[in-house]
Design a protein around this motif. Sequence first.
Motif, PDB file in Angstrom:
ATOM      1  N   ILE A  89     -33.784 -52.304 -77.545  1.00 29.95           N
ATOM      2  CA  ILE A  89     -34.114 -52.320 -78.976  1.00 29.95           C
ATOM      3  C   ILE A  89     -35.603 -52.563 -79.177  1.00 29.95           C
ATOM      4  O   ILE A  89     -36.255 -51.902 -79.996  1.00 29.95           O
ATOM      5  CB  ILE A  89     -33.268 -53.386 -79.694  1.00 29.95           C
ATOM      6  N   GLN A  90     -36.154 -53.508 -78.443  1.00 32.47           N
ATOM      7  CA  GLN A  90     -37.586 -53.794 -78.561  1.00 32.47           C
ATOM      8  C   GLN A  90     -38.424 -52.589 -78.152  1.00 32.47           C
ATOM      9  O   GLN A  90     -39.411 -52.246 -78.815  1.00 32.47           O
ATOM     10  CB  GLN A  90     -37.947 -55.002 -77.699  1.00 32.47           C
ATOM     11  N   THR A  91     -38.049 -51.932 -77.063  1.00 30.30           N
ATOM     12  CA  THR A  91     -38.780 -50.757 -76.592  1.00 30.30           C
ATOM     13  C   THR A  91     -38.728 -49.639 -77.632  1.00 30.30           C
ATOM     14  O   THR A  91     -39.725 -48.948 -77.870  1.00 30.30           O
ATOM     15  CB  THR A  91     -38.191 -50.250 -75.262  1.00 30.30           C
ATOM     16  N   ALA A  92     -37.571 -49.476 -78.257  1.00 31.74           N
ATOM     17  CA  ALA A  92     -37.389 -48.389 -79.219  1.00 31.74           C
ATOM     18  C   ALA A  92     -38.120 -48.640 -80.537  1.00 31.74           C
ATOM     19  O   ALA A  92     -38.646 -47.705 -81.145  1.00 31.74           O
ATOM     20  CB  ALA A  92     -35.896 -48.179 -79.477  1.00 31.74           C
ATOM     21  N   TYR A  93     -38.160 -49.904 -80.975  1.00 33.41           N
ATOM     22  CA  TYR A  93     -38.611 -50.166 -82.351  1.00 33.41           C
ATOM     23  C   TYR A  93     -39.815 -51.091 -82.483  1.00 33.41           C
ATOM     24  O   TYR A  93     -40.249 -51.375 -83.599  1.00 33.41           O
ATOM     25  CB  TYR A  93     -37.445 -50.717 -83.174  1.00 33.41           C
ATOM     26  N   ARG A  94     -40.353 -51.552 -81.393  1.00 33.92           N
ATOM     27  CA  ARG A  94     -41.491 -52.461 -81.471  1.00 33.92           C
ATOM     28  C   ARG A  94     -42.643 -51.861 -82.272  1.00 33.92           C
ATOM     29  O   ARG A  94     -43.342 -52.562 -83.009  1.00 33.92           O
ATOM     30  CB  ARG A  94     -41.966 -52.833 -80.057  1.00 33.92           C
ATOM     31  N   SER A  95     -42.843 -50.569 -82.161  1.00 33.90           N
ATOM     32  CA  SER A  95     -43.970 -49.920 -82.855  1.00 33.90           C
ATOM     33  C   SER A  95     -43.589 -49.410 -84.245  1.00 33.90           C
ATOM     34  O   SER A  95     -44.424 -48.813 -84.922  1.00 33.90           O
ATOM     35  CB  SER A  95     -44.500 -48.746 -82.022  1.00 33.90           C
ATOM     36  N   SER A  96     -42.356 -49.649 -84.689  1.00 35.62           N
ATOM     37  CA  SER A  96     -41.946 -49.209 -86.025  1.00 35.62           C
ATOM     38  C   SER A  96     -42.581 -50.108 -87.084  1.00 35.62           C
ATOM     39  O   SER A  96     -43.062 -51.208 -86.800  1.00 35.62           O
ATOM     40  CB  SER A  96     -40.422 -49.233 -86.168  1.00 35.62           C
ATOM     41  N   PRO A 184     -30.130 -37.679 -86.959  1.00 35.16           N
ATOM     42  CA  PRO A 184     -29.357 -38.274 -88.055  1.00 35.16           C
ATOM     43  C   PRO A 184     -28.327 -39.292 -87.581  1.00 35.16           C
ATOM     44  O   PRO A 184     -27.887 -39.278 -86.432  1.00 35.16           O
ATOM     45  CB  PRO A 184     -28.654 -37.063 -88.679  1.00 35.16           C
ATOM     46  N   ASN A 185     -27.965 -40.184 -88.483  1.00 36.28           N
ATOM     47  CA  ASN A 185     -26.855 -41.124 -88.324  1.00 36.28           C
ATOM     48  C   ASN A 185     -26.948 -42.016 -87.090  1.00 36.28           C
ATOM     49  O   ASN A 185     -25.954 -42.266 -86.414  1.00 36.28           O
ATOM     50  CB  ASN A 185     -25.517 -40.381 -88.327  1.00 36.28           C
ATOM     51  N   LEU A 186     -28.146 -42.496 -86.828  1.00 37.51           N
ATOM     52  CA  LEU A 186     -28.297 -43.524 -85.806  1.00 37.51           C
ATOM     53  C   LEU A 186     -27.820 -44.857 -86.386  1.00 37.51           C
ATOM     54  O   LEU A 186     -27.356 -44.927 -87.518  1.00 37.51           O
ATOM     55  CB  LEU A 186     -29.755 -43.620 -85.369  1.00 37.51           C
ATOM     56  N   SER A 187     -27.967 -45.927 -85.631  1.00 40.59           N
ATOM     57  CA  SER A 187     -27.638 -47.252 -86.143  1.00 40.59           C
ATOM     58  C   SER A 187     -28.444 -47.541 -87.407  1.00 40.59           C
ATOM     59  O   SER A 187     -29.588 -47.086 -87.549  1.00 40.59           O
ATOM     60  CB  SER A 187     -27.948 -48.312 -85.086  1.00 40.59           C
ATOM     61  N   ILE A 188     -27.859 -48.323 -88.293  1.00 41.28           N
ATOM     62  CA  ILE A 188     -28.569 -48.745 -89.506  1.00 41.28           C
ATOM     63  C   ILE A 188     -29.876 -49.438 -89.137  1.00 41.28           C
ATOM     64  O   ILE A 188     -30.832 -49.441 -89.927  1.00 41.28           O
ATOM     65  CB  ILE A 188     -27.681 -49.673 -90.366  1.00 41.28           C
ATOM     66  N   LEU A 189     -29.938 -49.982 -87.938  1.00 40.25           N
ATOM     67  CA  LEU A 189     -31.163 -50.622 -87.465  1.00 40.25           C
ATOM     68  C   LEU A 189     -32.332 -49.643 -87.470  1.00 40.25           C
ATOM     69  O   LEU A 189     -33.463 -50.018 -87.796  1.00 40.25           O
ATOM     70  CB  LEU A 189     -30.941 -51.174 -86.051  1.00 40.25           C
ATOM     71  N   ASP A 190     -32.061 -48.384 -87.128  1.00 38.64           N
ATOM     72  CA  ASP A 190     -33.119 -47.375 -87.099  1.00 38.64           C
ATOM     73  C   ASP A 190     -33.704 -47.171 -88.491  1.00 38.64           C
ATOM     74  O   ASP A 190     -34.920 -47.115 -88.664  1.00 38.64           O
ATOM     75  CB  ASP A 190     -32.551 -46.052 -86.565  1.00 38.64           C
ATOM     76  N   LEU A 191     -32.834 -47.079 -89.479  1.00 37.64           N
ATOM     77  CA  LEU A 191     -33.293 -46.898 -90.855  1.00 37.64           C
ATOM     78  C   LEU A 191     -34.097 -48.105 -91.329  1.00 37.64           C
ATOM     79  O   LEU A 191     -35.168 -47.966 -91.916  1.00 37.64           O
ATOM     80  CB  LEU A 191     -32.096 -46.667 -91.776  1.00 37.64           C
ATOM     81  N   LEU A 192     -33.596 -49.300 -91.060  1.00 45.64           N
ATOM     82  CA  LEU A 192     -34.285 -50.519 -91.496  1.00 45.64           C
ATOM     83  C   LEU A 192     -35.656 -50.664 -90.846  1.00 45.64           C
ATOM     84  O   LEU A 192     -36.634 -51.016 -91.515  1.00 45.64           O
ATOM     85  CB  LEU A 192     -33.419 -51.742 -91.181  1.00 45.64           C
ATOM     86  N   CYS A 193     -35.738 -50.401 -89.561  1.00 48.49           N
ATOM     87  CA  CYS A 193     -37.012 -50.565 -88.860  1.00 48.49           C
ATOM     88  C   CYS A 193     -38.056 -49.569 -89.338  1.00 48.49           C
ATOM     89  O   CYS A 193     -39.253 -49.848 -89.316  1.00 48.49           O
ATOM     90  CB  CYS A 193     -36.810 -50.424 -87.353  1.00 48.49           C
ATOM     91  N   ASN A 194     -37.597 -48.396 -89.793  1.00 49.46           N
ATOM     92  CA  ASN A 194     -38.528 -47.363 -90.227  1.00 49.46           C
ATOM     93  C   ASN A 194     -38.789 -47.342 -91.728  1.00 49.46           C
ATOM     94  O   ASN A 194     -39.871 -46.941 -92.163  1.00 49.46           O
ATOM     95  CB  ASN A 194     -38.016 -45.987 -89.783  1.00 49.46           C
ATOM     96  N   GLN A 195     -37.804 -47.797 -92.517  1.00 49.07           N
ATOM     97  CA  GLN A 195     -37.943 -47.730 -93.969  1.00 49.07           C
ATOM     98  C   GLN A 195     -38.010 -49.095 -94.649  1.00 49.07           C
ATOM     99  O   GLN A 195     -38.428 -49.189 -95.802  1.00 49.07           O
ATOM    100  CB  GLN A 195     -36.775 -46.930 -94.562  1.00 49.07           C
ATOM    101  N   GLY A 196     -37.613 -50.144 -93.958  1.00 46.24           N
ATOM    102  CA  GLY A 196     -37.713 -51.487 -94.513  1.00 46.24           C
ATOM    103  C   GLY A 196     -37.038 -51.631 -95.863  1.00 46.24           C
ATOM    104  O   GLY A 196     -35.884 -51.232 -96.041  1.00 46.24           O
ATOM    105  N   PRO A 197     -37.731 -52.176 -96.867  1.00 47.13           N
ATOM    106  CA  PRO A 197     -37.142 -52.426 -98.195  1.00 47.13           C
ATOM    107  C   PRO A 197     -36.667 -51.153 -98.908  1.00 47.13           C
ATOM    108  O   PRO A 197     -35.877 -51.239 -99.852  1.00 47.13           O
ATOM    109  CB  PRO A 197     -38.296 -53.072 -98.970  1.00 47.13           C
ATOM    110  N   GLN A 198     -37.129 -49.986 -98.459  1.00 47.84           N
ATOM    111  CA  GLN A 198     -36.722 -48.724 -99.098  1.00 47.84           C
ATOM    112  C   GLN A 198     -35.405 -48.186 -98.546  1.00 47.84           C
ATOM    113  O   GLN A 198     -34.919 -47.150 -98.999  1.00 47.84           O
ATOM    114  CB  GLN A 198     -37.821 -47.666 -98.901  1.00 47.84           C
ATOM    115  N   SER A 199     -34.840 -48.870 -97.566  1.00 50.38           N
ATOM    116  CA  SER A 199     -33.633 -48.379 -96.901  1.00 50.38           C
ATOM    117  C   SER A 199     -32.466 -48.188 -97.857  1.00 50.38           C
ATOM    118  O   SER A 199     -31.728 -47.203 -97.771  1.00 50.38           O
ATOM    119  CB  SER A 199     -33.230 -49.338 -95.768  1.00 50.38           C
TER     120      SER A 199
END
Length: 203
Positions: A89-96, A184-199
């Motif tokens: 998870i850290q490797t995938a989203y650390r830079s998000s 499309p349709n990855l874990s909700i974590l993907d959306l949150l890490c990339n869109q934050g409050p706009q999710s």
Amino acid sequence: MQGKLLLPAYYMPPISYFQAIVQQPDEIVIDQSEHYPKQTYRTRTRIGTANGILELFVPILHGRKTHIPMKDVKISDDHPWQRLHWQSIQTAYRSSAYFEYYEDDLNYFYENKFEYLVDYNAQQVKLFLKMLKIKREVSFSETFEPYNTEEIDYRRGIHPKQVLDIDSIKPYHQVFEDRQGFIPNLSILDLLCNQGPQSKNFL
């Protein structure tokens, strides 16, 4: 049960899980009495990495019983799966853009032991609802609800083998989109890490 949305307890559920919640403004009832089915999101999730989709699996203890209620399924700690998942998870989203805002809350699920799968998954669902600012009551079923129930039932409708209508999916920026294209349709974590409050608006 009237005005209930029946859902399974998924591990870091896919985006479609929370789209179902937003579209059906009913009390969420997590079915903990259903027979545990194999090869579903109950023990797996999908995240986006530099190499494409990575599936993460929660190991469970396999007994001789073939039909075991979800509430009795125990997590296996025979190998350090939590550490491996967290590293992935850290490797995938650390830079998000927003990972650091959610990191501490998420890390809780990889630093602490959970005995039962349904408890682990349900606590994650509640956390993601909080992160998405979706105010909804969550309860657990006392008995198994038949699949021909009159309630709104998504226990079978959201599945890893589900065929998605790609044209109806609204894309958003992903960390490795330049390499992999939009997934499309990855874990909700993907959306949150990339869109934050706009999710929530995306849902």
